[in-house]
Design a protein around this motif. Structure first.
Motif, mmCIF file in Angstrom:
data_model
loop_
_atom_site.group_PDB
_atom_site.id
_atom_site.type_symbol
_atom_site.label_atom_id
_atom_site.label_comp_id
_atom_site.label_asym_id
_atom_site.label_seq_id
_atom_site.Cartn_x
_atom_site.Cartn_y
_atom_site.Cartn_z
ATOM 1 N N ASN A 32 0.794 -1.224 0.000
ATOM 2 C CA ASN A 32 0.000 0.000 0.000
ATOM 3 C C ASN A 32 0.828 1.276 0.000
ATOM 4 N N GLY A 33 2.159 1.142 -0.050
ATOM 5 C CA GLY A 33 3.007 2.321 -0.111
ATOM 6 C C GLY A 33 2.912 3.200 1.122
ATOM 7 N N ILE A 34 2.712 2.601 2.290
ATOM 8 C CA ILE A 34 2.615 3.373 3.535
ATOM 9 C C ILE A 34 3.990 3.913 3.896
ATOM 10 N N ARG A 35 4.060 5.180 4.210
ATOM 11 C CA ARG A 35 5.340 5.864 4.365
ATOM 12 C C ARG A 35 5.651 6.301 5.794
ATOM 13 N N ALA A 36 4.733 6.120 6.744
ATOM 14 C CA ALA A 36 4.994 6.561 8.125
ATOM 15 C C ALA A 36 4.382 5.579 9.116
ATOM 16 N N VAL A 37 5.153 5.234 10.144
ATOM 17 C CA VAL A 37 4.690 4.332 11.207
ATOM 18 C C VAL A 37 5.084 4.919 12.558
ATOM 19 N N THR A 38 4.107 5.023 13.443
ATOM 20 C CA THR A 38 4.361 5.415 14.828
ATOM 21 C C THR A 38 4.300 4.168 15.690
ATOM 22 N N LEU A 39 5.375 3.890 16.423
ATOM 23 C CA LEU A 39 5.399 2.758 17.350
ATOM 24 C C LEU A 39 5.000 3.271 18.724
ATOM 25 N N SER A 40 3.762 3.020 19.066
ATOM 26 C CA SER A 40 3.217 3.516 20.327
ATOM 27 C C SER A 40 2.049 2.622 20.696
ATOM 28 N N GLY A 41 1.209 3.084 21.603
ATOM 29 C CA GLY A 41 0.063 2.294 22.026
ATOM 30 C C GLY A 41 -0.029 2.229 23.529
ATOM 31 N N TRP A 42 -0.449 1.083 24.031
ATOM 32 C CA TRP A 42 -0.734 0.948 25.455
ATOM 33 C C TRP A 42 0.361 0.197 26.215
ATOM 34 N N GLY A 43 1.510 0.041 25.606
ATOM 35 C CA GLY A 43 2.633 -0.607 26.275
ATOM 36 C C GLY A 43 3.932 0.048 25.858
ATOM 37 N N GLU A 44 5.036 -0.484 26.331
ATOM 38 C CA GLU A 44 6.364 0.026 25.993
ATOM 39 C C GLU A 44 6.896 -0.728 24.778
ATOM 40 N N PRO A 45 7.037 -0.073 23.625
ATOM 41 C CA PRO A 45 7.473 -0.788 22.406
ATOM 42 C C PRO A 45 8.767 -1.571 22.575
ATOM 43 N N ALA A 86 11.447 -5.664 18.720
ATOM 44 C CA ALA A 86 11.187 -4.261 18.375
ATOM 45 C C ALA A 86 12.254 -3.691 17.448
ATOM 46 N N ILE A 87 13.523 -3.897 17.773
ATOM 47 C CA ILE A 87 14.601 -3.344 16.947
ATOM 48 C C ILE A 87 14.614 -3.994 15.564
ATOM 49 N N TRP A 88 14.351 -5.297 15.505
ATOM 50 C CA TRP A 88 14.251 -5.965 14.200
ATOM 51 C C TRP A 88 13.144 -5.342 13.361
ATOM 52 N N PHE A 89 11.997 -5.075 13.976
ATOM 53 C CA PHE A 89 10.866 -4.500 13.249
ATOM 54 C C PHE A 89 11.210 -3.098 12.735
ATOM 55 N N ILE A 90 11.873 -2.298 13.575
ATOM 56 C CA ILE A 90 12.297 -0.953 13.151
ATOM 57 C C ILE A 90 13.263 -1.052 11.967
ATOM 58 N N GLU A 91 14.187 -2.001 12.061
ATOM 59 C CA GLU A 91 15.153 -2.197 10.970
ATOM 60 C C GLU A 91 14.432 -2.531 9.662
ATOM 61 N N GLU A 92 13.414 -3.375 9.733
ATOM 62 C CA GLU A 92 12.648 -3.733 8.541
ATOM 63 C C GLU A 92 11.884 -2.522 7.993
ATOM 64 N N LEU A 93 11.368 -1.702 8.875
ATOM 65 C CA LEU A 93 10.663 -0.489 8.436
ATOM 66 C C LEU A 93 11.609 0.461 7.708
ATOM 67 N N LYS A 94 12.809 0.640 8.257
ATOM 68 C CA LYS A 94 13.767 1.570 7.644
ATOM 69 C C LYS A 94 14.313 1.032 6.330
ATOM 70 N N LYS A 95 14.382 -0.290 6.175
ATOM 71 C CA LYS A 95 14.765 -0.870 4.877
ATOM 72 C C LYS A 95 13.778 -0.451 3.795
ATOM 73 N N ARG A 96 12.547 -0.209 4.212
ATOM 74 C CA ARG A 96 11.485 0.183 3.282
ATOM 75 C C ARG A 96 11.353 1.703 3.173
ATOM 76 N N ASP A 97 12.286 2.416 3.784
ATOM 77 C CA ASP A 97 12.297 3.881 3.748
ATOM 78 C C ASP A 97 11.033 4.478 4.370
ATOM 79 N N VAL A 98 10.545 3.828 5.418
ATOM 80 C CA VAL A 98 9.376 4.317 6.152
ATOM 81 C C VAL A 98 9.843 5.273 7.241
ATOM 82 N N ARG A 99 9.143 6.395 7.390
ATOM 83 C CA ARG A 99 9.445 7.301 8.505
ATOM 84 C C ARG A 99 8.921 6.681 9.788
ATOM 85 N N VAL A 100 9.759 6.663 10.829
ATOM 86 C CA VAL A 100 9.418 5.964 12.066
ATOM 87 C C VAL A 100 9.508 6.907 13.254
ATOM 88 N N LEU A 101 8.430 6.933 14.055
ATOM 89 C CA LEU A 101 8.455 7.590 15.356
ATOM 90 C C LEU A 101 8.357 6.513 16.423
#
Length: 390
Positions: free
Chosen positions: A69-82, A88-103
């Motif tokens: 879907n070409g999603i370009r931004a992901v915020t890692l938040s919610g009701w717990g500590e990411p 968590a770090i693996w998931f962030i790494e995968e997001l950045k491989k896709r050039d997704v902006r991450v908060l």
């Protein structure tokens, strides 16, 4: 997916149509509802569900849908500590491989052991929840936390950015205003400058019990007056001189309705893969305002585990929900003289305009509480700050 007969719905004399290419542009992903802290004001204190963490399979499904879907931004938040989640770090790494902006929204306790990695990965924004600028008040609010660990993380983060000559991540702090810490706001300017902070979120608490209402600044006239005084003291330095962007909460519900999830075409994905329209309505819980108990039922439109995000996004009930939230087809319970007695305001299930569910008493949308969603407006303004500035 919307079938042919569901591409429009009617309100009065108007047929409302969804554009064919409508899809989410941004996600908030809740990796876990587990946390290493027991903060005084945390939503988890009134959560009526078991805690849990996202499976690797669900994480892979999200990555697949980001690709599709070409999603370009992901915020890692919610009701717990990411960072409580082991992947968590693996998931962030995968997001950045896709050039997704991450908060990344974090309490900062686990952050120090990942500092070099998060800077190398190029995480765009890290917002750390502090709620105090000295250890005594911090300990009263953030039970089980460590003020020293947070300071260490901020120091290491700033030093790593300088060492690697990186302007990423933009460092933010979340400061949840209450009657215990309101007098510390004027110290935020020096604190932010010292640790290279470029973004400050000021937010109110959402009381989860009648006792917690005593902590709410907006319920105390003295606290409201002190808040205004503190903002005047700190405002000019932060905004005009040091160019630190401030997202400020209000002490009274605003007439204007603004939802970052609606405005940014964002959806919330829970730890179990279920999709909610926002953070406020992602779980079953209870909150109190002005002595009124409100029971929130989770609003779920589907699951990422067996549906695509665009398929969920285009479901007719989700489309109607977004339309009503976007265009003001709802009452404002906070302004109603009958809210103390009206049964509609006791839950989010319906309102007097016939909306089911309703956003009529959302404290995020009325400006009382700051949403952690990665907002292009806030971030683009804050990014004018660079690491050489302090």
């Amino acid at each position: 997916m919307l079938i042919e007969t569901q591409k429009t719905f009617r309100i009065g004399d108007w047929n409302i149509a969804l554009v064919p290419d409508s899809k989410p542009r941004e996600l908030m992903v809740e990796l876990t509802t587990e946390c290493n802290l027991r903060c005084l004001h945390c939503f988890r204190n009134s959560m009526n569900e078991p805690f849990g963490s996202m499976t690797e399979g669900t994480m892979e499904r999200i990555l697949e849908e980001i690709d599709n879907n070409g999603i370009r931004a992901v915020t890692l938040s919610g009701w717990g500590e990411p960072l409580y989640h082991p992947k968590a770090i693996w998931f962030i790494e995968e997001l950045k491989k896709r050039d997704v902006r991450v908060l990344l929204n974090t309490n900062g306790i686990f952050l120090s052991k990942h500092i070099k990695k998060v800077v190398e990965l190029g995480i765009d924004v890290i917002v750390m929840s502090i709620d105090a600028v000295d250890p005594v008040i911090y300990a009263r609010i953030r039970k089980g936390g460590s003020f020293d660990a947070c300071i260490l993380s901020l120091k290491k983060l700033y030093e790593a950015k300088r060492e690697l000559r990186s302007d990423r991540p933009l460092i933010g702090i979340q400061f949840t205003v209450n009657t215990m810490n309101v007098r510390q706001i004027s110290r935020l300017s020096e604190f932010a400058r010292k640790f290279g902070v470029g973004l400050i979120y000021l937010s109110n608490i959402i009381p989860v019990s009648p006792a917690h209402e005593k902590l709410a600044c907006y319920s105390d006239e003295g606290c409201i007056e002190e808040f205004s005084k503190q903002i005047r003291i700190v405002g000019k330095k932060i905004v005009d001189i040091w160019n630190i962007y401030v997202s400020k909460c209000y002490m009274k519900p605003q007439q204007a309705f603004y939802c970052p999830f609606i405005d940014n075409n964002a959806m919330f994905i829970r730890w179990d893969g279920k999709v909610a329209p926002c953070m406020q309505y992602s779980h079953d819980w209870t909150f109190y305002m002005k002595g009124i108990r409100r029971d929130i039922k989770a609003v779920i439109f589907g699951s990422i585990n067996n549906e695509g995000v665009s398929e969920i996004w285009r479901k007719i009930e989700y489309v109607k929900f977004r339309f009503r939230a976007a265009f003001g087809y709802k009452p404002s319970c906070f302004d109603c003289s009958l809210e103390e007695w009206c049964s509609y305001t006791f839950s989010n299930e319906s309102d007097c305009y016939g909306n089911t569910p309703t956003c009529a008493h959302c404290p995020f949308a009325r400006g009382l509480v700051s949403c952690p969603l990665l907002s292009p407006l806030r971030i683009s303004k804050a990014e004018t700050w660079i690491w050489e500035k302090p």
